[in-house]
Design a protein around this motif. Structure first.
Motif: not given
Length: 216
Positions: A166-168, A176-177, A180-185, A192-193
């Motif tokens: 899990a990425i927070i 949902n974000i 998405l990170s798991l496939r398109k980090f 977000k930058l």
């Protein structure tokens, strides 16, 4: 939500929501990665998403590593891990390496190395970690450090941490974000930058070539 084969589905009881741990990010994007050493999804994310894109993003992000395991509440078996006691041992080995404070760049390289080959002695030596200090930590402080990671896990509400990795981002709870990170980090971090964006964010996404398949 279906997770496919990418993540390890977990079940956590008695989780409550608490204030996130504050880390001095100095204006950088905080990326908290909840993972476990023997989870296939964790391995895939770190080796195929995080590591290949890290060099181009490293000056804009601060990574918080959180090893997932549960506290059993028993003295004889301190932790429960989804893939058995070996995973708990490997998690303890990883936190003891991270505890040496070798810096984010080396930590990313070390964890990527571990996820590829699970050879701790080789990966420690390859990136300049001290074996004697590592062994001392395992024998004396490993479980205590893991308890700190368990406390971090308990800060995430039940609905949120139902799978790993899990990425927070910046302690914000947007599932949902995360997916998405798991496939398109890279794309997720770049979104977000704030400008000016690093060069890697302007890199075009290459479409995969599937050999032996004719698309009509």
């Amino acid at each position: 939500m279906k997770t496919g084969i990418f993540s390890c589905v977990i079940f956590i009881s008695g989780i409550i929501m608490a204030a996130p741990e504050k880390i001095d990010t100095n204006g950088l994007l905080k990326v908290s990665i909840f993972f476990s050493s023997l989870c296939p999804g964790s391995r895939k994310f770190i080796t195929q998403q995080l590591y290949p894109n890290y060099e181009g993003l490293k000056h804009r992000i601060v990574i918080e590593w959180v090893l997932y395991q549960e506290d059993t509440g028993f003295d004889d078996v301190k932790f429960y891990c989804m893939h058995g006691s070996k995973e708990c041992d490997f998690n303890r080995y990883i936190v003891c390496a991270l505890n040496q404070g070798r810096g984010q760049d080396r930590d990313v390289k070390f964890i990527n190395c571990i996820m590829h080959e699970y050879d701790f002695r080789n990966c420690l030596a390859k990136f300049g970690y001290r074996w004697s200090k590592f062994r001392n930590c395992i024998d004396q402080k490993g479980y205590s450090i893991l308890s700190h990671h368990v406390a971090k896990v308990k800060k995430i509400k039940l609905r949120r941490l139902s799978y790993i990795p899990a990425i927070i981002y910046d302690d914000q709870d947007y599932e949902n974000i995360d997916f998405l990170s798991l496939r398109k980090f890279r794309q997720t971090v770049c979104s977000k930058l704030v400008s000016p964006l690093p060069n890697i964010c302007h890199k075009k996404v290459e479409k995969p070539i599937i050999k032996g398949l004719v698309l009509k």
